[in-house]
Design a protein around this motif. Structure first.
Motif, PDB file in Angstrom:
ATOM      1  N   MET A   1       1.062  -0.951   0.031  1.00  0.00           N
ATOM      2  CA  MET A   1       0.035  -0.236   0.289  1.00  0.00           C
ATOM      3  C   MET A   1       1.267   1.125   0.245  1.00  0.00           C
ATOM      4  N   ALA A   2       0.396   2.187  -0.732  1.00  0.00           N
ATOM      5  CA  ALA A   2       1.150   3.573  -0.751  1.00  0.00           C
ATOM      6  C   ALA A   2       1.177   4.609   0.432  1.00  0.00           C
ATOM      7  N   SER A   3       2.323   4.677   0.766  1.00  0.00           N
ATOM      8  CA  SER A   3       2.355   6.039   2.011  1.00  0.00           C
ATOM      9  C   SER A   3       1.475   7.384   1.020  1.00  0.00           C
ATOM     10  N   VAL A   4       1.069   8.061   2.501  1.00  0.00           N
ATOM     11  CA  VAL A   4       0.046   9.220   2.246  1.00  0.00           C
ATOM     12  C   VAL A   4       1.290  10.296   2.962  1.00  0.00           C
ATOM     13  N   LEU A   5       0.963  11.507   1.368  1.00  0.00           N
ATOM     14  CA  LEU A   5       2.537  11.940   1.393  1.00  0.00           C
ATOM     15  C   LEU A   5       1.894  12.888   2.893  1.00  0.00           C
ATOM     16  N   ARG A   6       2.625  13.573   3.758  1.00  0.00           N
ATOM     17  CA  ARG A   6       2.153  14.537   4.522  1.00  0.00           C
ATOM     18  C   ARG A   6       1.841  15.877   4.148  1.00  0.00           C
ATOM     19  N   VAL A   7       0.828  16.265   4.222  1.00  0.00           N
ATOM     20  CA  VAL A   7       0.000  17.764   3.828  1.00  0.00           C
ATOM     21  C   VAL A   7      -1.224  17.705   5.103  1.00  0.00           C
ATOM     22  N   ASN A   8      -1.522  18.626   4.810  1.00  0.00           N
ATOM     23  CA  ASN A   8      -3.029  19.211   5.426  1.00  0.00           C
ATOM     24  C   ASN A   8      -4.002  19.111   4.791  1.00  0.00           C
ATOM     25  N   PRO A   9      -5.373  18.947   5.770  1.00  0.00           N
ATOM     26  CA  PRO A   9      -6.049  17.920   5.081  1.00  0.00           C
ATOM     27  C   PRO A   9      -7.181  19.409   4.363  1.00  0.00           C
ATOM     28  N   THR A  10      -7.602  19.993   3.398  1.00  0.00           N
ATOM     29  CA  THR A  10      -7.939  21.290   2.810  1.00  0.00           C
ATOM     30  C   THR A  10      -8.278  20.989   2.161  1.00  0.00           C
ATOM     31  N   ARG A  11      -9.660  21.522   1.383  1.00  0.00           N
ATOM     32  CA  ARG A  11      -9.446  21.803  -0.500  1.00  0.00           C
ATOM     33  C   ARG A  11      -8.985  22.388  -1.426  1.00  0.00           C
ATOM     34  N   MET A  12      -7.924  23.717  -0.223  1.00  0.00           N
ATOM     35  CA  MET A  12      -7.108  23.523  -1.350  1.00  0.00           C
ATOM     36  C   MET A  12      -5.820  22.853  -1.763  1.00  0.00           C
ATOM     37  N   GLU A  13      -5.467  22.057  -0.141  1.00  0.00           N
ATOM     38  CA  GLU A  13      -4.431  20.953  -0.932  1.00  0.00           C
ATOM     39  C   GLU A  13      -5.196  19.840  -1.821  1.00  0.00           C
ATOM     40  N   LEU A  14      -6.580  19.885  -1.320  1.00  0.00           N
ATOM     41  CA  LEU A  14      -7.044  18.305  -2.387  1.00  0.00           C
ATOM     42  C   LEU A  14      -7.352  18.561  -4.169  1.00  0.00           C
ATOM     43  N   THR A  15      -7.102  20.070  -3.777  1.00  0.00           N
ATOM     44  CA  THR A  15      -7.057  20.666  -5.543  1.00  0.00           C
ATOM     45  C   THR A  15      -5.679  20.442  -6.191  1.00  0.00           C
ATOM     46  N   GLN A  16      -4.707  20.801  -5.848  1.00  0.00           N
ATOM     47  CA  GLN A  16      -3.009  21.224  -5.621  1.00  0.00           C
ATOM     48  C   GLN A  16      -2.837  18.979  -5.687  1.00  0.00           C
ATOM     49  N   MET A  17      -3.483  18.499  -5.368  1.00  0.00           N
ATOM     50  CA  MET A  17      -3.580  17.226  -4.741  1.00  0.00           C
ATOM     51  C   MET A  17      -3.432  16.451  -6.594  1.00  0.00           C
ATOM     52  N   LYS A  18      -5.102  16.950  -6.457  1.00  0.00           N
ATOM     53  CA  LYS A  18      -4.997  16.113  -8.247  1.00  0.00           C
ATOM     54  C   LYS A  18      -4.648  16.774  -9.237  1.00  0.00           C
ATOM     55  N   ARG A  19      -4.380  17.901  -9.228  1.00  0.00           N
ATOM     56  CA  ARG A  19      -3.565  18.291 -10.383  1.00  0.00           C
ATOM     57  C   ARG A  19      -2.234  17.806 -10.580  1.00  0.00           C
ATOM     58  N   ARG A  20      -1.701  17.798  -9.657  1.00  0.00           N
ATOM     59  CA  ARG A  20      -0.476  16.975  -9.672  1.00  0.00           C
ATOM     60  C   ARG A  20      -0.656  15.730  -9.826  1.00  0.00           C
ATOM     61  N   LEU A  21      -1.653  14.685  -9.266  1.00  0.00           N
ATOM     62  CA  LEU A  21      -1.648  13.764 -10.351  1.00  0.00           C
ATOM     63  C   LEU A  21      -1.927  13.136 -11.464  1.00  0.00           C
ATOM     64  N   LEU A  22      -3.038  14.270 -12.130  1.00  0.00           N
ATOM     65  CA  LEU A  22      -3.076  15.002 -13.617  1.00  0.00           C
ATOM     66  C   LEU A  22      -2.112  14.881 -14.640  1.00  0.00           C
ATOM     67  N   THR A  23      -0.455  15.715 -13.979  1.00  0.00           N
ATOM     68  CA  THR A  23       0.309  15.868 -14.032  1.00  0.00           C
ATOM     69  C   THR A  23       1.343  14.198 -14.082  1.00  0.00           C
ATOM     70  N   ALA A  24       1.023  13.839 -13.117  1.00  0.00           N
ATOM     71  CA  ALA A  24       1.855  12.735 -12.977  1.00  0.00           C
ATOM     72  C   ALA A  24       1.585  11.280 -14.391  1.00  0.00           C
ATOM     73  N   ARG A  25       0.011  11.569 -14.296  1.00  0.00           N
ATOM     74  CA  ARG A  25      -0.457  10.505 -15.322  1.00  0.00           C
ATOM     75  C   ARG A  25       0.539  10.634 -17.194  1.00  0.00           C
ATOM     76  N   ARG A  26      -0.039  11.810 -16.610  1.00  0.00           N
ATOM     77  CA  ARG A  26       0.755  12.883 -18.174  1.00  0.00           C
ATOM     78  C   ARG A  26       2.238  12.181 -18.443  1.00  0.00           C
ATOM     79  N   GLY A  27       2.731  12.485 -17.584  1.00  0.00           N
ATOM     80  CA  GLY A  27       4.246  12.460 -17.813  1.00  0.00           C
ATOM     81  C   GLY A  27       4.400  10.712 -17.578  1.00  0.00           C
ATOM     82  N   HIS A  28       3.819  10.164 -17.258  1.00  0.00           N
ATOM     83  CA  HIS A  28       3.853   8.974 -17.068  1.00  0.00           C
ATOM     84  C   HIS A  28       3.499   8.286 -18.563  1.00  0.00           C
ATOM     85  N   LYS A  29       2.430   8.795 -19.084  1.00  0.00           N
ATOM     86  CA  LYS A  29       2.111   8.255 -20.601  1.00  0.00           C
ATOM     87  C   LYS A  29       3.138   8.703 -22.156  1.00  0.00           C
TER      88      LYS A  29
END
Length: 212
Positions: A1-29
């Protein structure tokens, strides 16, 4: 199981994390596509390398055979004296080629310079076998340089393929799962906070109602 990054559980952090995930998936492809194309280019050059190596080995074997005959037919002193003369010169062009951002060297010999060159010794005390050996070596030089070019390109592509594969694996098995797990963690925390706030509001509403 992947570890969780140490972040503050806020909506702004959630939005930023979703953007990073999208960028990572594009970079992966993109990296996977690059890796696959580099493997294809590598296999093409490996086939060229095999063909060139066989040809160069045949040419060199013929040249060495002629030299062995010359050494058997000529006096050792005459042979050594003939080989002491300055060797012919060949003009080379050294350049660079770009294969999927991999800068590989290119070597090209000016074959006209080989044709223009004469044997570096007199013909009076030498054998025809020595002449043939010198000519065979000169004839093998362009293919020998091309072989060196292809082998160096294969080595650099193989190194870059390994680096790209490590990046793909890091994204696929480490970074993307971490982002996904962190997004689930933040979403869960936000849902818990929302339920807690809703519960507190309901209790406040009940307290106000009881007072009235």
């Amino acid at each position: 199981m992947a570890s969780v990054l140490r972040v503050n559980p806020t909506r702004m952090e959630l939005t930023q994390m979703k953007r990073r995930l999208l960028t990572a998936r594009r970079g992966h492809k993109l990296l996977k596509d690059k890796r696959d194309e580099m493997v294809r280019q590598f296999m093409l050059r490996i086939r060229d390398n095999i063909t060139l190596r066989r040809q160069v080995e045949r040419d060199l074997a013929r040249a060495f055979g002629s030299f062995a005959l010359a050494r058997a037919l000529m006096e050792p002193g005459s042979l050594n004296q003939a080989l002491m003369y300055p060797a012919r010169q060949a003009r080379l062009t050294v350049g660079r080629d770009n294969i999927l951002s991999v800068r590989v060297p290119t070597l090209k010999v000016d074959e006209d310079s080989l044709r223009e060159s004469q044997l570096p010794y007199g013909l009076a005390e030498t054998s025809a076998q020595l002449d043939g050996a010198i000519e065979a070596m000169a004839g093998a030089l362009p293919q020998l340089l091309k072989l060196a070019d292809v082998e160096k390109t294969c080595a650099m592509l193989a190194d870059e393929i390994q680096k790209t594969r490590r990046r793909v694996n890091a994204l696929e098995h480490v970074m993307i799962p971490q982002f996904e797990e962190t997004i689930r963690y933040i979403s869960m925390k936000l849902d818990e906070n929302e339920r807690g706030n809703l519960t507190r509001l309901m209790k406040v509403k009940e307290m106000i109602k009881d007072r009235t």
